[in-house]
Design a protein around this motif. Sequence first.
Motif, short mmCIF file in Angstrom:
data_model
loop_
_atom_site.label_atom_id
_atom_site.label_comp_id
_atom_site.label_asym_id
_atom_site.label_seq_id
_atom_site.Cartn_x
_atom_site.Cartn_y
_atom_site.Cartn_z
N LEU A 144 0.82 -1.22 0.00
CA LEU A 144 0.00 0.00 0.00
C LEU A 144 0.85 1.27 0.00
O LEU A 144 0.53 2.24 -0.68
N ASN A 145 1.94 1.27 0.78
CA ASN A 145 2.77 2.46 0.86
C ASN A 145 3.47 2.80 -0.45
O ASN A 145 3.99 3.91 -0.62
N SER A 146 3.50 1.83 -1.37
CA SER A 146 4.17 2.07 -2.65
C SER A 146 3.25 2.69 -3.69
O SER A 146 3.69 3.08 -4.78
N ILE A 147 1.95 2.78 -3.37
CA ILE A 147 0.99 3.35 -4.33
C ILE A 147 1.27 4.84 -4.53
O ILE A 147 1.36 5.60 -3.56
N GLU A 162 5.40 2.87 -8.85
CA GLU A 162 6.52 3.13 -9.76
C GLU A 162 6.78 1.96 -10.69
O GLU A 162 7.31 2.14 -11.79
N ASN A 163 6.36 0.76 -10.27
CA ASN A 163 6.64 -0.44 -11.06
C ASN A 163 5.42 -1.16 -11.58
O ASN A 163 5.54 -2.13 -12.33
N GLN A 164 4.24 -0.72 -11.17
CA GLN A 164 3.02 -1.42 -11.54
C GLN A 164 1.94 -0.46 -12.00
O GLN A 164 1.90 0.70 -11.57
N ARG A 165 1.06 -0.99 -12.85
CA ARG A 165 -0.14 -0.26 -13.25
C ARG A 165 -1.23 -1.32 -13.40
O ARG A 165 -1.28 -2.03 -14.40
N VAL A 193 -4.41 10.31 -4.09
CA VAL A 193 -2.95 10.32 -4.20
C VAL A 193 -2.31 9.98 -2.84
O VAL A 193 -2.91 10.19 -1.79
N ASN A 194 -1.10 9.47 -2.91
CA ASN A 194 -0.30 9.20 -1.73
C ASN A 194 0.50 10.46 -1.42
O ASN A 194 1.36 10.88 -2.19
N SER A 195 0.22 11.09 -0.28
CA SER A 195 0.80 12.40 0.04
C SER A 195 2.32 12.36 0.14
O SER A 195 2.99 13.36 -0.10
N LYS A 196 2.88 11.20 0.46
CA LYS A 196 4.34 11.15 0.63
C LYS A 196 5.07 11.25 -0.70
O LYS A 196 6.28 11.50 -0.72
N PHE A 197 4.36 11.08 -1.82
CA PHE A 197 4.98 11.19 -3.13
C PHE A 197 4.65 12.51 -3.84
O PHE A 197 5.01 12.69 -5.00
N THR A 210 6.57 11.93 -11.58
CA THR A 210 6.47 12.56 -12.90
C THR A 210 5.04 12.64 -13.41
O THR A 210 4.80 13.03 -14.56
N ASN A 211 4.08 12.28 -12.55
CA ASN A 211 2.67 12.23 -12.97
C ASN A 211 1.95 13.53 -12.62
O ASN A 211 2.08 14.03 -11.50
N LYS A 212 1.20 14.04 -13.56
CA LYS A 212 0.40 15.24 -13.34
C LYS A 212 -1.04 14.83 -13.02
O LYS A 212 -1.69 14.17 -13.83
#
Length: 229
Positions: A144-147, A162-165, A193-197, A210-212
């Motif tokens: 979950l933290n990687s989302i 970063e590695n999955q869609r 969105v994940n606030s940490k990213f 890099t996502n808008k």
Amino acid sequence: MNCIIIEDEIPAQKILKNFIGKIPGLELIGTFKAAIEANSFINNNDIDLVFLDINLPDMSGIDFIKTIKNPPAIIMTTAYPDYAANSFELDTIIDYLVKPFSFNRFLKAINKAKDRVEIPKNNSDNNEEILFLNVDKTLHKLVLNSILYIESDRNYITVVTENQRLSYIDSLKNWTSKLPENQFIQVHKSYIVNSKFVDKISGNILFVKTNKIPIGRTYKQELLKALGV
């Protein structure tokens, strides 16, 4: 999957119990004749799937679903096919069984449930929260933290790391109860969105790596508050 039956007809209960007993990994943990009897049980137990009759003595199955906060997956049972079409307006309902139904038809509904229900798993090494998502009949491990963010498009959601869609049939609303509080923020009717990213905000655009991501007008104030701005 833990499941319960809410069905006031004893013969229908017996058929469901018999069919459930034939499915490995499907465990019946409760049987109820009325919706009100099941209400407290649902709120106090981990339930993945409910077999729910539409016509019940105290309230209809459809009305009962609307009273449940974060309802589990639902398979409706009914003797009236016309009711089934209307029941699909609720996204938590994954299938309906028209009585009398065969074991083959029951198994088809269970396979739909397996595609929809996430299987939680604890990671004792680092205490990260993990889900296994069933996408296209393949289980994908998801931390979950990687989302980075979750996007909704009609009846589909896409979970992006970063590695999955990963894209499959679900709703954004169903994800709010799965995500760690205060870390994931809904910024648009179609995005969480994940606030940490979060890297920066420019006008009504949020940059996650890099996502808008567009920021909805009604969500911006809460977003800024959550980010401590």
